[in-house]
Scaffold this motif. Structure first.
Motif, PDB file in Angstrom:
ATOM      1  N   SER A  86      37.415  62.118  41.610  1.00  0.00           N
ATOM      2  CA  SER A  86      37.653  61.802  40.195  1.00  0.00           C
ATOM      3  C   SER A  86      37.125  60.410  39.887  1.00  0.00           C
ATOM      4  CB  SER A  86      39.145  61.867  39.862  1.00  0.00           C
ATOM      5  OG  SER A  86      39.867  60.924  40.636  1.00  0.00           O
ATOM      6  N   ILE A  87      36.910  60.174  38.603  1.00  0.00           N
ATOM      7  CA  ILE A  87      36.569  58.836  38.107  1.00  0.00           C
ATOM      8  C   ILE A  87      37.788  58.340  37.339  1.00  0.00           C
ATOM      9  CG2 ILE A  87      34.976  57.431  36.776  1.00  0.00           C
ATOM     10  CD1 ILE A  87      33.615  58.812  39.076  1.00  0.00           C
ATOM     11  N   GLU A  88      38.440  57.324  37.880  1.00  0.00           N
ATOM     12  CA  GLU A  88      39.676  56.817  37.279  1.00  0.00           C
ATOM     13  C   GLU A  88      39.377  55.606  36.400  1.00  0.00           C
ATOM     14  OE1 GLU A  88      42.580  57.947  41.068  1.00  0.00           O
ATOM     15  OE2 GLU A  88      41.923  55.876  40.748  1.00  0.00           O
ATOM     16  N   PRO A  89      40.155  55.404  35.345  1.00  0.00           N
ATOM     17  CA  PRO A  89      39.966  54.200  34.533  1.00  0.00           C
ATOM     18  C   PRO A  89      40.386  52.954  35.307  1.00  0.00           C
ATOM     19  CG  PRO A  89      41.949  55.365  33.866  1.00  0.00           C
ATOM     20  CD  PRO A  89      41.255  56.260  34.849  1.00  0.00           C
ATOM     21  N   ASP A  90      39.618  51.917  35.164  1.00  0.00           N
ATOM     22  CA  ASP A  90      39.988  50.620  35.742  1.00  0.00           C
ATOM     23  C   ASP A  90      40.626  49.811  34.619  1.00  0.00           C
ATOM     24  OD1 ASP A  90      40.294  48.421  37.320  1.00  0.00           O
ATOM     25  OD2 ASP A  90      38.155  48.028  37.608  1.00  0.00           O
ATOM     26  N   ALA A  91      41.909  50.088  34.379  1.00  0.00           N
ATOM     27  CA  ALA A  91      42.594  49.625  33.173  1.00  0.00           C
ATOM     28  C   ALA A  91      42.760  48.113  33.126  1.00  0.00           C
ATOM     29  CB  ALA A  91      43.963  50.293  33.073  1.00  0.00           C
ATOM     30  N   GLU A  92      42.864  47.614  31.915  1.00  0.00           N
ATOM     31  CA  GLU A  92      43.126  46.192  31.709  1.00  0.00           C
ATOM     32  C   GLU A  92      44.615  45.908  31.826  1.00  0.00           C
ATOM     33  OE1 GLU A  92      41.066  43.842  28.552  1.00  0.00           O
ATOM     34  OE2 GLU A  92      43.106  43.505  27.824  1.00  0.00           O
ATOM     35  N   LEU A  93      44.965  44.806  32.474  1.00  0.00           N
ATOM     36  CA  LEU A  93      46.342  44.328  32.555  1.00  0.00           C
ATOM     37  C   LEU A  93      46.403  42.932  31.963  1.00  0.00           C
ATOM     38  CD1 LEU A  93      45.731  46.139  35.310  1.00  0.00           C
ATOM     39  CD2 LEU A  93      48.105  45.542  35.780  1.00  0.00           C
ATOM     40  N   ARG A  94      47.597  42.554  31.512  1.00  0.00           N
ATOM     41  CA  ARG A  94      47.789  41.236  30.906  1.00  0.00           C
ATOM     42  C   ARG A  94      49.036  40.565  31.462  1.00  0.00           C
ATOM     43  NH1 ARG A  94      45.099  40.266  25.890  1.00  0.00           N
ATOM     44  NH2 ARG A  94      43.774  42.015  25.262  1.00  0.00           N
ATOM     45  N   ALA A  95      49.051  39.247  31.387  1.00  0.00           N
ATOM     46  CA  ALA A  95      50.235  38.489  31.759  1.00  0.00           C
ATOM     47  C   ALA A  95      51.396  38.869  30.847  1.00  0.00           C
ATOM     48  CB  ALA A  95      49.952  36.992  31.660  1.00  0.00           C
ATOM     49  N   THR A  96      52.612  38.851  31.388  1.00  0.00           N
ATOM     50  CA  THR A  96      53.784  39.234  30.603  1.00  0.00           C
ATOM     51  C   THR A  96      54.698  38.039  30.329  1.00  0.00           C
ATOM     52  OG1 THR A  96      54.836  39.929  32.669  1.00  0.00           O
ATOM     53  CG2 THR A  96      53.792  41.635  31.331  1.00  0.00           C
ATOM     54  N   GLY A  97      54.098  36.871  30.162  1.00  0.00           N
ATOM     55  CA  GLY A  97      54.867  35.686  29.801  1.00  0.00           C
ATOM     56  C   GLY A  97      54.578  35.282  28.374  1.00  0.00           C
ATOM     57  N   LEU A  98      55.591  34.799  27.673  1.00  0.00           N
ATOM     58  CA  LEU A  98      55.443  34.267  26.327  1.00  0.00           C
ATOM     59  C   LEU A  98      55.546  32.755  26.400  1.00  0.00           C
ATOM     60  CD1 LEU A  98      57.948  36.693  24.558  1.00  0.00           C
ATOM     61  CD2 LEU A  98      55.474  36.947  24.671  1.00  0.00           C
ATOM     62  N   GLY A  99      54.989  32.069  25.403  1.00  0.00           N
ATOM     63  CA  GLY A  99      55.173  30.634  25.328  1.00  0.00           C
ATOM     64  C   GLY A  99      56.524  30.370  24.704  1.00  0.00           C
ATOM     65  N   ALA A 100      56.523  29.640  23.581  1.00  0.00           N
ATOM     66  CA  ALA A 100      57.754  29.532  22.818  1.00  0.00           C
ATOM     67  C   ALA A 100      58.093  30.939  22.338  1.00  0.00           C
ATOM     68  CB  ALA A 100      57.567  28.588  21.635  1.00  0.00           C
ATOM     69  N   LEU A 101      59.374  31.280  22.318  1.00  0.00           N
ATOM     70  CA  LEU A 101      59.761  32.613  21.880  1.00  0.00           C
ATOM     71  C   LEU A 101      59.357  32.864  20.443  1.00  0.00           C
ATOM     72  CD1 LEU A 101      63.327  33.188  23.304  1.00  0.00           C
ATOM     73  CD2 LEU A 101      61.286  34.493  23.806  1.00  0.00           C
ATOM     74  N   PRO A 102      59.303  34.133  20.030  1.00  0.00           N
ATOM     75  CA  PRO A 102      59.140  34.410  18.612  1.00  0.00           C
ATOM     76  C   PRO A 102      60.137  33.601  17.812  1.00  0.00           C
ATOM     77  CG  PRO A 102      59.018  36.428  19.840  1.00  0.00           C
ATOM     78  CD  PRO A 102      59.393  35.348  20.820  1.00  0.00           C
ATOM     79  N   LEU A 103      59.711  33.137  16.664  1.00  0.00           N
ATOM     80  CA  LEU A 103      60.530  32.214  15.889  1.00  0.00           C
ATOM     81  C   LEU A 103      61.945  32.734  15.679  1.00  0.00           C
ATOM     82  CD1 LEU A 103      57.882  31.223  13.236  1.00  0.00           C
ATOM     83  CD2 LEU A 103      58.543  30.007  15.292  1.00  0.00           C
ATOM     84  N   GLY A 104      62.909  31.901  15.963  1.00  0.00           N
ATOM     85  CA  GLY A 104      64.308  32.251  15.777  1.00  0.00           C
ATOM     86  C   GLY A 104      64.919  32.895  16.987  1.00  0.00           C
ATOM     87  N   ALA A 105      64.110  33.278  17.941  1.00  0.00           N
ATOM     88  CA  ALA A 105      64.640  34.023  19.076  1.00  0.00           C
ATOM     89  C   ALA A 105      65.418  33.142  20.036  1.00  0.00           C
ATOM     90  CB  ALA A 105      63.512  34.716  19.816  1.00  0.00           C
TER      91      ALA A 105
END
Length: 576
Positions: A110-129
């Motif tokens: 098979s030809i599998e997708p070489d998927a994109e991954l991203r960091a799961t860290g936020l900077g300052a939280l969404p406002l008010g959070a």
């Protein structure tokens, strides 16, 4: 990414000023001000982006291990980027025509997708959070509270003097592999912990977070510090931290640093799988993955299972989408998935959850190491009051002051009204779902703002403010808690002073931050019982977790909040 519906677009159209209003707004622009981002994006790694010739990253899986060969790929014109020892597969970049030819090869399964991954860290939280997620109005910078909540101090600092007790379990002798953005290899509290490093983007042994003289996201440095920071090594953190600095969950553990995330915090699955195999070859007992994306493939499942069978526990972030679906690779059967809780032990709204969720750990406003001098601590003064605040990542440092001016949403060039002055002022901006924070900053800067304070207000689909762009001309900027917003709203016009001091630390939030707490505690367990298997360590972590929801396992909290002392006792009881 936020998707705007038709109704939302109609609202936007109705709210947009007409041409005459835009011309009038230009009169409020102060002369000689440069504001905003230089039109340049940090270069992404070649493994993530598509080439100009239309090549895409794929994983070519073969029916048998002896059938794996790069020759056929090269013959067709493809570019092999990785090979794997624990799966019959190659990673390559191919054109659609080359992909079709390979798919027709009888030796290819098979030809599998070489998927994109991203960091799961936020900077300052969404406002008010900050308030929504349980941060008190004091905004204390004491990092030990989170270590206490996961019982780390009960393992190696029972007398509470801030120094590991003689003979205590600290993670000594255990290698933890941080598969992330690389790190500041010379950070004073981390450099002595690193025993090996590999950059899988540039194919060398310098896993520094960044390239071409520019720093990357700082994500890996932050994650590494949560695991294994050594206190008292000279990090600059005053006045929030004392000279002793901060300490990781397993301050005696050794770090293997695998750089896989590019300057934008992105990578491909094949790069991560390469790193996992390298971690195994280097003797890691724990691998910490604060990244997410894509879906399971036969190849990824093979390699993660090989890691587990080979004695390495892989710990990964559940994801920040807030959905009832744990992200991959955390959802892989061979991986331990970690979600995030706030300071009140509630699942944070952004933390993904579901049937694959295993454990929870602190993931809100976590203080840890950051590339030297790129972090900042904020101090906000309004008369005698010092409202709690957090600087945005990469915000310019310095000391500035001026009258506090309400600039509404900052959506137009006249948003600050008649109270603005080209002599300078402090802009007080309220978040709005249709005004990006960067746009609001540009608008108020052009009206004379010397600094920006983002109010704490949440709304459905509210804007997020993660960091100030690393390129361009900006002013100091902070976000504040809801309690602080109440104070600010009553003091409009008053002289306000904002100080941002450069430090070697930063506050970040996300399941990225929760993951290394569990990774560090796993290192403590392997240190206490070197003969333990990943399955035994995982069982001890899960059976001893602090129950947070309905009795027993639940999909909102998994087995509960990870507990170091409890897990250690459970492991020792299971294998004396």
């Amino acid at each position: 990414m936020k998707r705007w519906g038709f109704i939302g677009l109609m609202v936007l159209a109705a709210c947009m000023p007409d041409e005459s209003e835009q011309r009038d707004a230009q009169r409020n622009v102060c002369p000689g001000i440069t504001a905003g981002e230089v039109p340049h994006e940090p270069r992404a790694t070649w493994k993530v982006t598509s080439d100009e010739d239309g090549r895409e990253p794929v994983i070519i899986r073969y029916r048998q291990a002896q059938g794996v060969t790069a020759a056929r790929v090269h013959q067709l014109g493809g570019q092999v980027t990785a090979s794997f020892r624990h799966a019959p597969a190659l990673a390559a970049r191919v054109t659609p025509e080359e992909r079709l030819e390979l798919a027709l090869d009888p030796s290819v399964e098979s030809i599998e997708p070489d998927a994109e991954l991203r960091a799961t860290g936020l900077g300052a939280l969404p406002l008010g959070a900050l308030t929504r997620a349980g941060l008190g109005a004091s905004g204390t910078g004491d990092y030990t509270g989170k270590l206490q909540r996961v019982q780390a101090l009960e393992v190696w600092d029972q007398n509470g003097d801030g120094v590991p007790d003689p003979g205590a379990v600290t993670g000594e002798g255990v290698r933890v592999c941080v598969i992330d953005s690389g790190m500041d290899m010379n950070h004073p509290e981390l450099r002595d912990a690193v025993v090996a490093a590999r950059d899988f983007l540039d194919a060398d042994d310098d896993a520094t977070d960044g390239e071409e003289g520019h720093w990357g996201t700082g994500h890996g440095t932050h994650v590494a510090g949560i695991i294994a920071a050594r206190a008292g090594m000279g990090g600059q953190g005053g006045p929030v931290l004392t000279e002793s600095g901060l300490m990781g969950v397993a301050p005696g553990a050794q770090l293997l640093v695998a750089r896989v995330l590019d300057m934008n915090g992105r990578t491909n699955m094949s790069v991560v799988l390469e790193a996992v195999e390298w971690c195994m070859s280097q003797g890691a007992r724990v691998a910490s993955l604060s990244l997410a994306g894509g879906l399971a493939t036969f190849t990824s499942e093979d390699i993660f299972k090989a890691a587990l069978d080979g004695g390495m526990l892989v710990v990964a972030a559940a994801g920040n989408e807030g959905q009832f679906l744990v992200s991959y690779p955390a959802s892989d059967p061979s991986v331990l998935a970690v979600g995030a809780v706030d300071d009140l032990d509630r699942r944070v709204y952004f933390s993904s959850h579901g049937e694959r969720l295993a454990l929870m750990a602190p993931g809100v406003d976590v203080l840890s190491t950051f590339p030297r001098g790129l972090g900042s601590f904020a101090q906000l003064e309004l008369g005698r009051a010092r409202p709690a605040s957090r600087s945005l990542l990469y915000a310019p440092t310095g000391n500035t002051w001026g009258a506090l001016v309400d600039c509404g949403h900052g959506g137009t060039l006249d948003s600050c009204g008649e109270d603005s002055s080209c002599d300078g002022f402090i802009a007080y901006v309220h978040p709005h779902p249709y005004v990006r924070p960067e746009r609001a900053m540009v608008n108020v800067m052009k009206q004379g703002a010397r600094a920006v304070i983002f109010a704490s207000e949440l709304m459905e689909g509210g804007a997020e403010i993660l960091s100030v762009p690393q390129q361009g001309a900006w002013v100091p900027a902070v976000t504040i808690t809801q309690a602080a917003s109440t104070v600010m709203g009553r003091q409009l016009g008053a002289t306000t002073r904002l100080t941002l001091r450069p430090v070697d630390y930063a506050y970040m939030s996300g399941t990225s931050m929760a993951t290394p707490y569990v990774s560090g505690i796993a290192a403590l367990l392997f240190s206490a019982r070197p003969g333990a298997t990943p399955a035994q360590v995982r069982a001890a972590l899960q059976s001893s977790a602090k129950d947070l929801g309905p009795a027993g396992y639940d999909t909102e909290h998994g087995h509960g909040l990870v507990q170091a002392r409890g897990a250690l006792e459970a492991l020792i009881g299971a294998m004396p």
